[in-house]
Design a protein around this motif. Structure first.
Motif, short mmCIF file in Angstrom:
data_model
loop_
_atom_site.label_atom_id
_atom_site.label_comp_id
_atom_site.label_asym_id
_atom_site.label_seq_id
_atom_site.Cartn_x
_atom_site.Cartn_y
_atom_site.Cartn_z
N HIS A 64 40.10 36.49 45.78
CA HIS A 64 41.06 37.73 45.49
C HIS A 64 40.13 39.00 45.11
CE1 HIS A 64 44.87 38.87 43.11
NE2 HIS A 64 44.39 39.92 43.13
N HIS A 66 40.11 43.66 45.59
CA HIS A 66 40.74 44.84 46.30
C HIS A 66 39.63 45.70 46.50
CE1 HIS A 66 44.79 44.06 44.64
NE2 HIS A 66 44.07 43.03 43.78
N ARG A 73 38.68 55.17 37.77
CA ARG A 73 39.66 55.12 37.01
C ARG A 73 39.18 54.94 35.58
NH1 ARG A 73 43.99 51.61 40.37
NH2 ARG A 73 44.86 51.29 38.42
N TYR A 86 48.48 48.60 30.28
CA TYR A 86 48.32 48.87 31.85
C TYR A 86 49.75 48.62 32.40
CZ TYR A 86 47.68 47.66 36.49
OH TYR A 86 47.62 47.71 38.17
N ILE A 91 47.77 52.46 40.16
CA ILE A 91 47.43 52.35 41.50
C ILE A 91 47.45 53.59 42.28
CG2 ILE A 91 48.19 51.34 43.76
CD1 ILE A 91 49.10 48.88 41.92
N TYR A 131 45.68 50.17 48.97
CA TYR A 131 45.53 51.58 48.41
C TYR A 131 45.66 52.71 49.46
CZ TYR A 131 43.53 49.22 44.21
OH TYR A 131 43.48 48.60 43.20
N HIS A 158 52.17 46.90 47.30
CA HIS A 158 51.27 46.99 46.04
C HIS A 158 52.00 47.84 45.04
CE1 HIS A 158 46.92 47.23 44.37
NE2 HIS A 158 47.81 46.28 43.81
N PHE A 191 53.20 42.27 45.17
CA PHE A 191 52.94 42.44 43.99
C PHE A 191 54.51 42.52 43.24
CE2 PHE A 191 51.40 45.62 40.13
CZ PHE A 191 51.30 44.58 39.24
N HIS A 219 51.01 38.47 43.97
CA HIS A 219 50.66 38.82 42.63
C HIS A 219 51.84 38.46 41.82
CE1 HIS A 219 47.11 41.05 44.45
NE2 HIS A 219 47.08 41.25 43.42
N GLN A 222 52.18 38.55 36.12
CA GLN A 222 50.84 39.29 35.48
C GLN A 222 51.44 39.91 34.20
OE1 GLN A 222 49.12 42.41 37.86
NE2 GLN A 222 47.54 42.92 36.41
N HIS A 242 47.22 35.78 39.22
CA HIS A 242 47.44 36.20 37.83
C HIS A 242 48.04 35.10 36.76
CE1 HIS A 242 46.16 40.45 38.35
NE2 HIS A 242 46.88 40.60 39.34
N ASN A 304 39.03 39.39 41.36
CA ASN A 304 40.24 40.58 41.24
C ASN A 304 39.58 41.91 41.23
OD1 ASN A 304 42.68 41.91 41.62
ND2 ASN A 304 43.04 41.50 39.22
N ASN A 306 38.54 45.23 41.31
CA ASN A 306 39.65 46.46 41.62
C ASN A 306 39.28 47.50 40.68
OD1 ASN A 306 42.07 46.70 39.69
ND2 ASN A 306 41.93 44.84 39.98
N THR A 309 42.36 47.13 37.13
CA THR A 309 42.41 46.28 36.09
C THR A 309 41.14 45.06 36.08
OG1 THR A 309 43.18 44.82 37.70
CG2 THR A 309 44.77 45.82 36.65
N1 LIG Z 1 48.19 43.91 40.01
C1 LIG Z 1 48.28 44.46 40.94
N2 LIG Z 1 47.29 44.92 41.58
C2 LIG Z 1 45.77 44.78 40.82
C3 LIG Z 1 45.70 46.01 40.29
C4 LIG Z 1 45.73 47.16 40.98
C5 LIG Z 1 45.22 48.62 40.14
O1 LIG Z 1 45.78 48.64 39.24
O2 LIG Z 1 44.67 49.39 40.83
C6 LIG Z 1 45.68 43.51 40.41
O3 LIG Z 1 45.51 42.59 41.01
O4 LIG Z 1 45.26 43.40 39.15
#
Ligand SMILES: N=CN[C@@H](CCC(=O)O)C(=O)O
Ligand SMILES: [Zn+2]
Length: 401
Positions: A64, A66, A73, A86, A91, A131, A158, A191, A219, A222, A242, A304, A306, A309
Motif C-alpha cells: 500500500h 501512493h 504538505r 486529519y 488530498i 492525485y 480518492h 476511499f 481504504h 480509517q 487502515h 502507505n 503518501n 498521512t
Molecule cells: N486515506 C486516504 N488516502 C491516503 C491519504 C491521502 C492524502 O492525505 O494525501 C491514506 O491512505 O492515508
C-alpha cells in the motif's frame, strides 16, 4: 549466474516448511532461489557473499503506497502536530501540484521514492493513482504507476474534486476514467470514509471495477467506524486497509472470510492491512493488529507512503512500531510485512497468470528477494528502533543495495 550467500546467522524465511534457520546458506540462480540449507553443506556457486552472521529476511512487500504525486504538505503536517485533525480534504493540495507537474518530473519523483524504498529493503511494491482525479491525469498516473511499481492500483475514488458533484464524479470514475486507466492497472481501490466516498458510492465503484476485471482493495475504517471493512468482505476484496475503527462484527466478518482457507490453500479472504506510520502521523488510535491476528484474520503491514498521512517508505519503521506499540511479536510483524503483503497482492504463491514467481517468503523457486540486516537477528528491528539496519538487498536475484 548463481550466487551463494553463506554464514547467515538467522534466516527468517517466512516459509512454512523452512521456518527460521541458524547458520544457513541460500543459493540464488538468476531471478530465483535455487537452494536453502545449512552453511556447512552449501554447494559451490559462481560467486559467494559471506553474511558474517548477519540476519536475512525476505524483502519487504509494501502492499500500500501512493507514490505518484508532486508537491509538499509540510504545512498540513505542522498544523496536525499543533492539534488539528486529519481530513480527506488535504488530498486536494496534492492533486493541484500533481496536475501541474510535467510527465518527466512526476516520473522522476516517483522513481526517487521507489529507490528510497528499495534502499531500505523493499523488493515488491504496490502503488496507486489518486492525485489526478480527472480522466487525463488519472490515466497518466496509472501509466507511470505501471512503469515504476510492481503492482498498480486505480484510486480515482480518492476524493471528489472541488466543484464536482459527488454522484456525477462517481459515474465518471466508473465509466470513462475506468476505461482510460484499465490497460495500466490490476487493482482498484476506493476511499470509503466520511469526507470521501459514501458506502453507496463506494459500492458503485467496486461493482464497476470488479465488472471491468480488476481486483479490489478498500481504504476503510480509517477516521471512524464505517462500512469499508464490511464492503471489502462482501465484494471479496483482497484487502481492506487502515482498519483503525473496527466493530466486533467487522472483526468477525474479516475472520469469517478466512474460514475456508486452511494451510495456505482454499478460498482467500480479505487481508486487513495495518499502516502504523500513518496511524502515528495522523494521531489516530493504532489499528488493532493484535486483536485481528488473535481472531484469525490475515494481517499485512504496509508503509502507505503518501504526502498527507504517512510520508515514509520505511517498512522497517512500521514493523518496529507494530512490535513496540501494537503487540505483535517480531516474527508476526516481519511476516505481515513480507508474506502478508504478498498475500494482500495475491503474490504469495507460485506463478500466476502473469507467470511471475512467488514473493514475500524465501523458498526454492520463489523470487530471490532478500534483505540482509546489519544485525544478527530480526529482533534488532525492534530492539534498535530508528537505526538503519539494511545491509544488502537482492531483488529478483540482482543486488540492489
Ligand atoms: N486515506 C486516504 N488516502 C491516503 C491519504 C491521502 C492524502 O492525505 O494525501 C491514506 O491512505 O492515508
Ligand atoms: Zn492509502
Amino acid at each position: 549466474m548463481s550466487e551463494l550467500i553463506t554464514n547467515i546467522g538467522e534466516l527468517m524465511t517466512q516459509d512454512q516448511d523452512q521456518g527460521t534457520r541458524r547458520n544457513a546458506a541460500v543459493v540464488l540462480e538468476g531471478e530465483r532461489v535455487a537452494w536453502i540449507g545449512d552453511a556447512v553443506h552449501a554447494p559451490a556457486a559462481d560467486t559467494a557473499t559471506d553474511a558474517h552472521g548477519r540476519a536475512v529476511l525476505p524483502g519487504w512487500v509494501d502492499s500500500h503506497s501512493h507514490l505518484i504525486f508532486a508537491g509538499d504538505r509540510t504545512a498540513e503536517f505542522e498544523a496536525r502536530m499543533a492539534g488539528e485533525g486529519y481530513t480527506a480534504g488535504g488530498i486536494a493540495v496534492s492533486v493541484a501540484a500533481t496536475r501541474a507537474a510535467g510527465d518527466y518530473d512526476l516520473t522522476r519523483l516517483a522513481l526517487g521514492r521507489v529507490a528510497e524504498a528499495v534502499a531500505q529493503g523493499t523488493t515488491y511494491l504496490e502503488t496507486k493513482t489518486g492525485y489526478g482525479l480527472d480522466v487525463e491525469h488519472e490515466a497518466r498516473s496509472a501509466r507511470i504507476a505501471s512503469t515504476i511499481a510492481d503492482e498498480a492500483t486505480f484510486l480515482g475514488a480518492h476524493l471528489v474534486p472541488a466543484g464536482a458533484d459527488a454522484d456525477e464524479y462517481t459515474e465518471l470514475v466508473c465509466g470513462e476514467m475506468l476505461r482510460a486507466v484499465r490497460p495500466f492497472v490490476k487493482w482498484a481501490d476506493v476511499f470509503c470514509e466520511t469526507g470521501a466516498f459514501t458506502p453507496e458510492q463506494s459500492r458503485r465503484v467496486l461493482t464497476a471495477c470488479r465488472d471491468a476485471g480488476l481486483g479490489l482493495r478498500v481504504h476503510g475504517n480509517q477516521l471512524g467506524p464505517g462500512a469499508g471493512a464490511a464492503l471489502a468482505v462482501e465484494f471479496g476484496a483482497a484487502s481492506v486497509d487502515h482498519v483503525n475503527y473496527l466493530t466486533d462484527d467487522d472483526v468477525d466478518r474479516l475472520a469469517q472470510s478466512w474460514s475456508g482457507w486452511a494451510g495456505g490453500t482454499g478460498d482467500r479472504g480479505t487481508v486487513a492491512t495495518v499502516l502504523p506510520a500513518c496511524d502515528l502521523s495522523t494521531r489516530q488510535p493504532l489499528a488493532p493488529a493484535r486483536r485481528l491476528l488473535d481472531a484469525g484474520v490475515q494481517v499485512a503491514i504496509a508503509s502507505n507512503c503518501n504526502p498527507g498521512t504517512s510520508y515514509t517508505s520505511s517498512v522497517a519503521f512500521c514493523v518496529t512500531t507494530a512490535v513496540l506499540q501494537m503487540g505483535l511479536s517480531v516474527h508476526e510483524a516481519v511476516r505481515a510485512a513480507t508474506w502478508g503483503g504478498a498475500l494482500a497482492l495475491h503474490r504469495e504463491t507460485g506463478a500466476d497468470e502473469d507467470g511471475r514467481r512467488a514473493v514475500g517468503s524465501i523458498a526454492v523457486g520463489h523470487r530471490a528477494d532478500l534483505h540482509m540486516l546489519k544485525a544478527p537477528s530480526a529482533t534488532h528491528l525492534a530492539y534498535r528502533p530508528g537505526i538503519p539496519l539494511t545491509h544488502a538487498v537482492w531483488k529478483a536475484g540482482v543486488r540492489e543495495a
